[in-house]
Each structure stands twice: as structure tokens, then as C-alpha cells.
Enzyme design. Structure first.
Site, PDB file in Angstrom:
ATOM      1  N   LYS A 187      36.364  17.013 -13.244  1.00  0.00           N
ATOM      2  CA  LYS A 187      36.206  15.918 -14.210  1.00  0.00           C
ATOM      3  C   LYS A 187      37.049  14.736 -13.758  1.00  0.00           C
ATOM      4  O   LYS A 187      38.272  14.809 -13.690  1.00  0.00           O
ATOM      5  CB  LYS A 187      36.640  16.326 -15.619  1.00  0.00           C
ATOM      6  CG  LYS A 187      36.184  15.249 -16.620  1.00  0.00           C
ATOM      7  CD  LYS A 187      36.872  15.309 -17.957  1.00  0.00           C
ATOM      8  CE  LYS A 187      38.172  14.578 -17.996  1.00  0.00           C
ATOM      9  NZ  LYS A 187      38.074  13.117 -17.752  1.00  0.00           N
ATOM     10  N   GLU A 263      50.248  18.619 -11.958  1.00  0.00           N
ATOM     11  CA  GLU A 263      51.002  17.587 -11.242  1.00  0.00           C
ATOM     12  C   GLU A 263      51.162  16.437 -12.227  1.00  0.00           C
ATOM     13  O   GLU A 263      50.178  15.780 -12.575  1.00  0.00           O
ATOM     14  CB  GLU A 263      50.241  17.180  -9.971  1.00  0.00           C
ATOM     15  CG  GLU A 263      51.137  16.582  -8.925  1.00  0.00           C
ATOM     16  CD  GLU A 263      51.156  15.078  -8.979  1.00  0.00           C
ATOM     17  OE1 GLU A 263      52.001  14.536  -9.735  1.00  0.00           O
ATOM     18  OE2 GLU A 263      50.332  14.458  -8.309  1.00  0.00           O
ATOM     19  N   CYS A 297      52.630   8.474  -9.837  1.00  0.00           N
ATOM     20  CA  CYS A 297      53.504   9.421 -10.542  1.00  0.00           C
ATOM     21  C   CYS A 297      54.849   9.515  -9.849  1.00  0.00           C
ATOM     22  O   CYS A 297      55.847   9.827 -10.475  1.00  0.00           O
ATOM     23  CB  CYS A 297      52.827  10.777 -10.654  1.00  0.00           C
ATOM     24  SG  CYS A 297      52.040  11.276  -9.138  1.00  0.00           S
ATOM     25  N   GLU A 394      58.480   7.171 -18.326  1.00  0.00           N
ATOM     26  CA  GLU A 394      57.574   6.731 -17.265  1.00  0.00           C
ATOM     27  C   GLU A 394      56.734   5.553 -17.776  1.00  0.00           C
ATOM     28  O   GLU A 394      56.049   5.675 -18.791  1.00  0.00           O
ATOM     29  CB  GLU A 394      56.653   7.887 -16.865  1.00  0.00           C
ATOM     30  CG  GLU A 394      55.743   7.521 -15.715  1.00  0.00           C
ATOM     31  CD  GLU A 394      54.895   8.692 -15.247  1.00  0.00           C
ATOM     32  OE1 GLU A 394      54.321   9.394 -16.095  1.00  0.00           O
ATOM     33  OE2 GLU A 394      54.795   8.887 -14.016  1.00  0.00           O
TER      34      GLU A 394
HETATM   35  P1  ADP Z   1      46.717   8.533 -18.633  1.00  0.00           P
HETATM   36  O1  ADP Z   1      47.457   8.482 -19.949  1.00  0.00           O
HETATM   37  O2  ADP Z   1      47.497   7.940 -17.532  1.00  0.00           O
HETATM   38  O3  ADP Z   1      45.307   8.063 -18.688  1.00  0.00           O
HETATM   39  P2  ADP Z   1      46.030  11.288 -18.905  1.00  0.00           P
HETATM   40  O4  ADP Z   1      46.953  12.418 -18.674  1.00  0.00           O
HETATM   41  O5  ADP Z   1      45.669  10.949 -20.308  1.00  0.00           O
HETATM   42  O6  ADP Z   1      46.684  10.049 -18.192  1.00  0.00           O
HETATM   43  O7  ADP Z   1      44.683  11.484 -18.108  1.00  0.00           O
HETATM   44  C1  ADP Z   1      44.544  12.172 -16.902  1.00  0.00           C
HETATM   45  C2  ADP Z   1      43.258  12.963 -16.928  1.00  0.00           C
HETATM   46  O8  ADP Z   1      43.338  13.885 -18.013  1.00  0.00           O
HETATM   47  C3  ADP Z   1      41.987  12.144 -17.181  1.00  0.00           C
HETATM   48  O9  ADP Z   1      40.914  12.722 -16.445  1.00  0.00           O
HETATM   49  C4  ADP Z   1      41.763  12.334 -18.661  1.00  0.00           C
HETATM   50  O10 ADP Z   1      40.408  12.194 -19.039  1.00  0.00           O
HETATM   51  C5  ADP Z   1      42.204  13.773 -18.852  1.00  0.00           C
HETATM   52  N1  ADP Z   1      42.587  14.116 -20.223  1.00  0.00           N
HETATM   53  C6  ADP Z   1      43.070  13.302 -21.186  1.00  0.00           C
HETATM   54  N2  ADP Z   1      43.270  13.985 -22.334  1.00  0.00           N
HETATM   55  C7  ADP Z   1      42.912  15.273 -22.094  1.00  0.00           C
HETATM   56  C8  ADP Z   1      42.914  16.478 -22.863  1.00  0.00           C
HETATM   57  N3  ADP Z   1      43.300  16.494 -24.136  1.00  0.00           N
HETATM   58  N4  ADP Z   1      42.488  17.616 -22.277  1.00  0.00           N
HETATM   59  C9  ADP Z   1      42.109  17.633 -20.985  1.00  0.00           C
HETATM   60  N5  ADP Z   1      42.079  16.534 -20.208  1.00  0.00           N
HETATM   61  C10 ADP Z   1      42.483  15.363 -20.735  1.00  0.00           C
END
Ligand code: ADP
Length: 495
Positions: A187, A263, A297, A394
Site C-alpha cells: 500500500k 521503520e 526520518c 519530529e
Molecule cells: P505521515 O503522518 O507522515 O503521513 P503516516 O505514518 O501517517 O505518516 O503514514 C505512513 C503510511 O501509513 C501511509 O501509507 C499511510 O497511508 C499509512 N497509514 C496511516 N494511518 C494508518 C493506519 N491507521 N493503519 C495503517 N496504515 C496507516
């Protein structure tokens, strides 16, 4: 429609896939939903792509399961390696297009996107090389037993990646998973789906059987969450924020105890001793934080300078930061493009506001650049109070704090004073200082006299709340294999 004609400033018109890539075909999402993809340089709509919901995750998982239990099992390690090498070669052949799409969608400077594509190609080829070198061993327990230990793929792997290095993260995840014989439901981040969709066309061209690598675009809280809690996914690998990493771990624990590697975030110290080559240290400090617009990161977001050179360093570092060319990613001189989205832009501007209100000194930057696009000036804060959010959290943007230290002990103490432990750097000409301080820093990577230098053969990942497991290098193979012990009693044995 599962594609649309788009154009990039550097490569012109091309056909952009917009579907979900499942079983080697682009398909629409079951619920007919779409996600708008915004150009961060102009804030205009680039196109819409199909959105995967839980039902599409189920379909992609079924495809990956079928491939894992079917055709893919019979592909030899050598041929898995060939496929990865071929995919890497196709990345190189299509490098200009992939890089241009990456810049269009993510906003990173085209010159940097080209480096990402090359590194992605190298990573794929590197893991192609590993595919037929994953070995077990025979263990002698007693003469009546023949026992061996072998490495097997884990199965269907969910892989959730972020928007800061869309293609590179894609390759980091796919390489070791495919080399070891797993199948994948990837994804991509909703902000930056385009380059991976173009790369998905290369999966088929490389000759992968259907269902081995499936690539879907969807929202984190829907498609991402469905992957994390799916009962038929055997492993999830995630790169993103620590906040979401915790949710993934909980979802895995609450579902089928799928294996998890994470990560996550960082707040990495960049420590400059008085004996360092000051010009080099300034360049690396600048690159450490402002590369990729601070959206790394491992960004060196806390700079510590030994007190005897602090004033001189700060004056020159400020000068250096103001020289960074911030602007259109497709201009050859651009170093820093826009932040990826309105949301990220707002978060960073809020941190800058917090910084000002905390009593810290804004040395340079702190403002939006231009009136269109998510551009932010390189920003430096000094005199940051210990408890200020900008010094501890961060920010994921072009914002750095700088302060002074007396000696190595103090540098190590303040460097380690963080819940994170992804990376750190030391700048010095003294070998003893370099090694002693590197040994004492609690971080997964320590750079000496450089910053942000990653290589596909070197493990990368975090101490403390920066993650679980390591990507890249031989170590990443362990994320995607499980160990089976086979214990054979020999005929004629006395038991
Ligand atoms: P950022 O805040 O920098 O966008 P995220 O950790 O929210 O970083 O996003 C990183 C990845 O995790 C993206 O592919 C996002 O769609 C996915 N993501 C965000 N929320 C969830 C969740 N609740 N469960 C699984 N994946 C998620």
C-alpha cells in the site's frame, strides 16, 4: 478507466495508470471511490486514482495467497533473482520517466528523484543477487538423528510505505520480500501514489507471475488498517510515523499475531566537534536537515556544536542555509522543493509558531516561500528551551535546532536524550572521538563526517522508539524468512 494521459515538464506526455494493480492487471476499486492527487508545487489537481477499501484489500490478499501457494512456489530462487534483476534494469531503462513522475507527485527536486530511482534500481538488483544465497544448515545433535534448519518465506506480506521516498521505499520493501519467496500486498501513501503505479507496469514487463506483487493505493485508516489487522496476512512491514507504527503493532497483536517490522520516526543529533573541518561540517549539517525538504526520518534535526566554534559555525551555517535554492523541482538548480501536502505544510508552520512562542531565537527562515505551493524557507532556531516541542518532537520539515556543548560526555548525553534512536552523526578529525562517541550514541546508524549516506548493503533501522527490525543489507532477509527445524530419526537408532 484505469489510466490517464499526463505530462511532466522534463519528459512530456505519458500514460499514467490510476487503478489498483492486482494479479498483474490494473483494476478499479470495488466501491468506486477515488483519491485526488495534488501537485505540491502548484496545489493543483494532477489526477485521481482508484481508492482501495477493505474489500479491495481482501481481493489483493487472495491474489497474493493464491500466488504464494501456487505458481510462485515453483519459481526457483535463481529465477526469483533474475526477476528482481530484470525489474532493477527496467527501473534504469525508465529512470527519466520514473524520476519525473516522482518529482511531479512528491515535489522533490528532479536531480534528487534521479538519485532515488538509481538507488531503487540498485536495491532491486542487490536483492536479486541474494535470492539464491539464503541458506540453512545441518546441525549435529547425535548420530541417530539427521537435523537441518532451513529458511522459508513467511507468506503474504503487507507492506505500507510513506510519501517521502515513494519509489525508494517501494524497492526497499519489495527487494528482500521477493528474494526470499514471499508475495506482497503493497500500500503506497495516498499523497504520492503515481510513481509506484508506473513502476507496477514494470512488474508485469519483468515477467513476475500474477499476484506476486500487488500494489494498491488507499487511505491509511481504511486500507492500511485493513492490512494491519488482516487475518490472512502473515507479516506487515511499515515505514511511517511512530504514532501509526504503534497502531500497526496493536492491530497485529489483536488479529493473527502477524510478524511486524517498523521503520519509524527520529530526532537525530548531528554533533560537531571543534576540530572538525568546518566547511565540510557545514555542508553535511545543511544536507543532513534540508535534504528532501527535511522530510527524512533520519534528518539531522538537532545540531550540537562544541562551544569554542559555535558562533562561527552558526553564522556560516545560516549563510549556507539561505543559499539553498527553494523552488520548482524541475529547475536544474533547485535543492529544496515544496513540502508534500497542505497538511504537512500546516504542521510544520505550527511547529515554527511554537518555536517562536517557546522563547527560542529564530535565526533564519520561518516563513512560507511564495504564495503558491507548499514551500517553506530553511529554518534555524537557536537558544531552544529544553522542553520546547521543536527540540524534542519530529517536525519532518526544513526546521533545525542548534545549540552548544562543552565536551564529548555532554555531547553524548544530550545526543541520547530522546525517545528516538534512528540515526546520529559525529564530525571530528580525531579518530578516538569518532569511535568513542559513535559507540556511545544509541542510534541504528551513526555517520562520521557525513550525513544521510545510505547504501543498499548497509542495514538501516532504529533503536528505541524508532523501530523494530532492520531494512537493507543481509539483515533485511531475516524480516522475510522464518526458520524451520527438521529433525529426522534415522532407521536403526536405539530410541
Ligand atoms: P505521515 O503522518 O507522515 O503521513 P503516516 O505514518 O501517517 O505518516 O503514514 C505512513 C503510511 O501509513 C501511509 O501509507 C499511510 O497511508 C499509512 N497509514 C496511516 N494511518 C494508518 C493506519 N491507521 N493503519 C495503517 N496504515 C496507516
Amino acid at each position: 478507466m484505469t489510466s490517464t494521459t499526463l505530462s511532466t515538464p522534463s519528459t512530456g506526455k505519458y500514460e499514467q495508470p490510476t487503478g489498483l494493480f492486482i494479479n498483474n492487471e490494473f483494476v478499479k476499486g470495488v466501491d468506486g471511490k477515488t483519491i485526488e492527487v495534488i501537485n505540491p508545487s502548484t496545489e493543483e489537481l494532477i489526477c485521481s486514482v482508484h481508492e482501495a477499501t477493505e474489500k479491495d484489500v481482501d481481493i489483493a490478499v487472495s491474489a497474493a495467497r493464491k500466488a504464494f501457494e501456487g505458481e510462485w512456489r515453483h519459481v526457483t530462487p535463481e529465477n526469483r533473482g533474475r526477476l528482481l534483476v530484470k525489474l532493477g534494469e527496467l527501473f534504469e531503462k525508465n529512470a527519466d520517466k520514473l524520476a519525473a513522475v516522482e518529482s511531479l507527485d512528491n515535489g522533490k527536486a528532479l536531480s534528487m528523484a534521479k538519485v532515488d530511482v538509481n538507488m531503487a534500481a540498485s536495491t532491486l538488483r542487490y536483492y536479486g543477487g541474494w535470492a539464491d544465497k539464503v541458506e540453512g544448515k545441518v546441525v549435529h545433535t547425535n548420530n541417530d538423528v539427521f537435523a537441518y534448519v532451513k529458511k522459508e518465506p513467511i507468506g503474504v506480506c503487507g507492506q505500507i510505505i510513506p510519501w517521502n521516498f515513494p519509489l525508494l521505499m517501494w524497492a526497499w520493501k519489495i527487494g528482500p520480500a521477493v528474494a526470499t519467496g514471499n508475495t506482497i500486498v503493497m500500500k503506497t501513501a495516498e499523497q504520492t501514489p503515481l510513481s509506484a503505479l508506473v513502476a507496477s507496469t514494470l512488474i508485469k514487463e519483468a515477467g513476475f507471475p500474477p499476484g506476486v506483487i500487488n500494489n494498491i493505493t488507499g487511505l491509511g485508516r481504511i486500507a492500511g488498517a485493513a492490512i494491519a489487522s488482516h487475518m490472512d496476512i502473515d507479516k506487515v512491514a511499515f515505514t511511517g510515523s511512530t504514532l501509526i507504527g504503534r497502531q500497526i503493532l496493536k492491530a497485529a497483536a489483536g488479529s493473527n499475531l502477524k510478524k511486524v517490522t517498523l521503520e519509524l520516526g527520529g530526532k537525530s543529533p548531528n554533533i560537531i566537534f571543534a576540530d572538525a573541518d568546518i566547511d565540510d561540517a557545514i555542508s553535511w549539517a545543511n544536507f543532513g536537515i534540508f535534504f528532501n525538504h527535511g522530510q527524512c526520518c533520519c534528518a539531522g534535526s538537532r545540531i550540537y556544536v562544541q562551544e569554542s566554534i559555535y558562533d562561527k559555525f552558526l553564522a556560516r551555517f545560516k549563510e549556507r542555509a539561505t543559499q539553498n535554492v527553494v523552488g520548482n523541482p524541475f529547475d536544474a538548480n533547485t535543492f529544496q522543493g515544496p513540502q508534500v501536502s497542505q497538511l504537512q505544510f500546516d504542521r510544520i508552520m505550527e511547529y515554527i509558531e511554537h518555536g517562536k512562542q517557546s522563547g527560542a531565537t529564530l535565526e533564519t527562515g520561518g516563513k512560507r516561500k511564495g504564495d503558491k505551493g507548499y514551500f517553506i524557507e530553511p529554518t534555524i532556531f537557536s537558544n531552544v528551551p529544553d522542553d520546547a516541542r521543536i527540540g524534542n518532537e519530529e517536525i519532518f520539515g526544513p526546521v533545525v535546532t542548534i545549540s552548544k556543548f562543552k565536551d564529548a560526555d555532554e555531547a553524548v548525553r544530550i545526543g541520547n536524550d530522546s525517545n528516538y534512536g534512528l540515526a546520529a552523526a559525529v564530525h571530528t578529525k580525531d579518530l578516538n572521538t569518532a569511535i568513542r562517541v559513535s559507540n556511545d550514541l544509541r542510534a541504528g546508524t551513526v555517520w562520521v563526517n557525513n550525513y544521510n549516506q545510505l547504501h543498499h548493503a548497509l542495514p538501516f533501522g532504529g533503536y528505541k522508539e524508532s523501530g523494530i527490525g532492520r531494512e537493507l543489507g543481509e539483515e533485511a532477509l531475516a524480516n522475510y524468512t522464518q526458520t524451520k527445524t527438521v529433525n529426522i530419526r534415522l532407521a536403526g537408532s536405539i530410541f
